[in-house]
Scaffold this motif. Structure first.
Motif, mmCIF file in Angstrom:
data_model
loop_
_atom_site.group_PDB
_atom_site.id
_atom_site.type_symbol
_atom_site.label_atom_id
_atom_site.label_comp_id
_atom_site.label_asym_id
_atom_site.label_seq_id
_atom_site.Cartn_x
_atom_site.Cartn_y
_atom_site.Cartn_z
ATOM 1 N N ASP A 17 0.831 -1.203 0.000
ATOM 2 C CA ASP A 17 0.000 0.000 0.000
ATOM 3 C C ASP A 17 0.869 1.258 0.000
ATOM 4 O O ASP A 17 1.827 1.359 0.769
ATOM 5 C CB ASP A 17 -0.891 0.012 1.244
ATOM 6 C CG ASP A 17 -1.622 -1.308 1.460
ATOM 7 O OD1 ASP A 17 -0.976 -2.368 1.356
ATOM 8 O OD2 ASP A 17 -2.819 -1.276 1.756
ATOM 9 N N ASN A 84 -9.320 -1.341 -1.512
ATOM 10 C CA ASN A 84 -10.607 -0.790 -1.075
ATOM 11 C C ASN A 84 -10.649 0.726 -1.203
ATOM 12 O O ASN A 84 -11.716 1.306 -1.357
ATOM 13 C CB ASN A 84 -10.932 -1.232 0.354
ATOM 14 C CG ASN A 84 -9.819 -0.941 1.332
ATOM 15 O OD1 ASN A 84 -8.691 -1.414 1.158
ATOM 16 N ND2 ASN A 84 -10.108 -0.160 2.364
ATOM 17 N N HIS A 85 -9.497 1.396 -1.173
ATOM 18 C CA HIS A 85 -9.526 2.856 -1.343
ATOM 19 C C HIS A 85 -9.796 3.248 -2.804
ATOM 20 O O HIS A 85 -10.541 4.201 -3.047
ATOM 21 C CB HIS A 85 -8.234 3.491 -0.818
ATOM 22 C CG HIS A 85 -8.217 3.575 0.688
ATOM 23 N ND1 HIS A 85 -8.548 4.709 1.383
ATOM 24 C CD2 HIS A 85 -7.952 2.626 1.621
ATOM 25 C CE1 HIS A 85 -8.468 4.478 2.684
ATOM 26 N NE2 HIS A 85 -8.103 3.214 2.866
HETATM 27 MN MN LIG Z 1 -6.757 -1.609 1.963
#
Ligand SMILES: [Mn+2]
Length: 286
Positions: A17, A84-85
């Motif tokens: 990430d 998910n972002h």
């Molecule tokens: Mn995430």
């Protein structure tokens, strides 16, 4: 005849990430031989980024620009997965986040999704290992593998099955939430949302079968790197090997491994972290 890029073994670097830390991402690429000015990747390097490019850090728009430029100029050498972002901008809002990307960056995310540049999974093959490495944002839970993918028996088929859901009638399955959204543990949580200590690792450890691939994931970690504290219930997470310099954790499940690589960047970048680099590998599904 030249060999297609995907058939030529080289380095495959899997980046966790990014969280709006543009300079940290650029430094990681330069450390692997990217040009410090243009960030052009060396010919032997393919990058797989696990998603969650934005939010938290100071320059989300700069991260999106950087990735868009490399993907445009070297499309065979950058595999961009969805987190998910990213999903917040794809018409399926599931959680509240105080930050919002500027309009032009949102348009880039939507263009990537619409042109299938944004993927859900990749598979990497390493010579001498029969099992492929499946790479997703949050990891593929045993329940999702069983109930939503139909128990694919290798990592390449699993990656293809996940990517086939993009734009499909059942696309929303990909965003199936888990404990981080619902506060209720779900061993079938989806590949954008599974929590590593509560869902991903226990789902495979507690199954009476062999995971048919290795996995790499971002999204959550078995360790809070800022404090060094282990997360989750010890008897469900089991034993794992933390590497606080790389900020990776490795869990062995039977004969297979699950490697977590979320560096845990916050408002500031993590003080130490590294991508996971396979020195002699091929991306075999994307
Ligand atoms: Mn995430």
């Amino acid at each position: 005849m030249s060999t297609p890029p995907e058939a030529r073994p080289g380095r495959v670097a899997v980046f966790g990430d990014v969280g709006g830390q543009r300079d940290a991402l650029a430094a990681g690429l330069v450390a692997l031989g990217a040009d410090p000015g243009t960030l052009t990747l060396p010919a032997d390097l393919t990058v797989v980024q696990v998603g969650d490019l934005m939010h938290r850090g100071p320059d989300s728009a700069g991260v999106i620009d950087l990735v868009d430029r490399v993907m445009t100029e070297q499309p065979d050498q950058w595999v961009q997965l969805t987190g998910n972002h990213e999903a917040l901008y794809l018409g399926l809002p599931q959680f509240h986040w105080p930050e919002r990307l500027p309009g032009p960056s949102r348009e880039v995310i939507n263009r990537w999704w619409g042109t299938q540049r944004l993927r859900v999974a990749a598979a990497v093959q390493v010579p001498g290992d029969a099992a492929a490495w499946l790479i997703t944002h949050a990891g593929l839970t045993q329940g999702f593998w069983r109930h939503f993918l139909g128990l694919p028996d290798d990592g390449v088929t699993a990656a293809r099955g996940l990517n086939r859901l993009i734009g499909n009638l059942h696309e929303k399955w990909l965003f199936r939430p888990g404990v981080m959204v619902t506060e209720s543990i779900d061993l079938s949580a989806g590949p954008m949302w599974a929590s590593a200590p509560d869902e991903l690792i226990p789902s495979w450890r507690e199954a009476a079968l062999q995971m048919p691939f290795h996995q790499v994931h971002g999204h959550s970690s078995l360790v809070d790197w800022s404090t060094g504290r282990a997360l989750g219930l010890p008897d469900r997470v089991g034993r794992f090997t933390p590497d606080p310099v790389l900020r990776h954790t490795t869990t062995t499940v039977g004969e297979r491994r699950i490697v977590g690589i979320d560096p845990g960047h916050g408002r500031r970048p993590a003080p130490v972290w590294e991508p996971l680099v396979f020195p002699d590998a091929r991306v075999v599904a994307r």
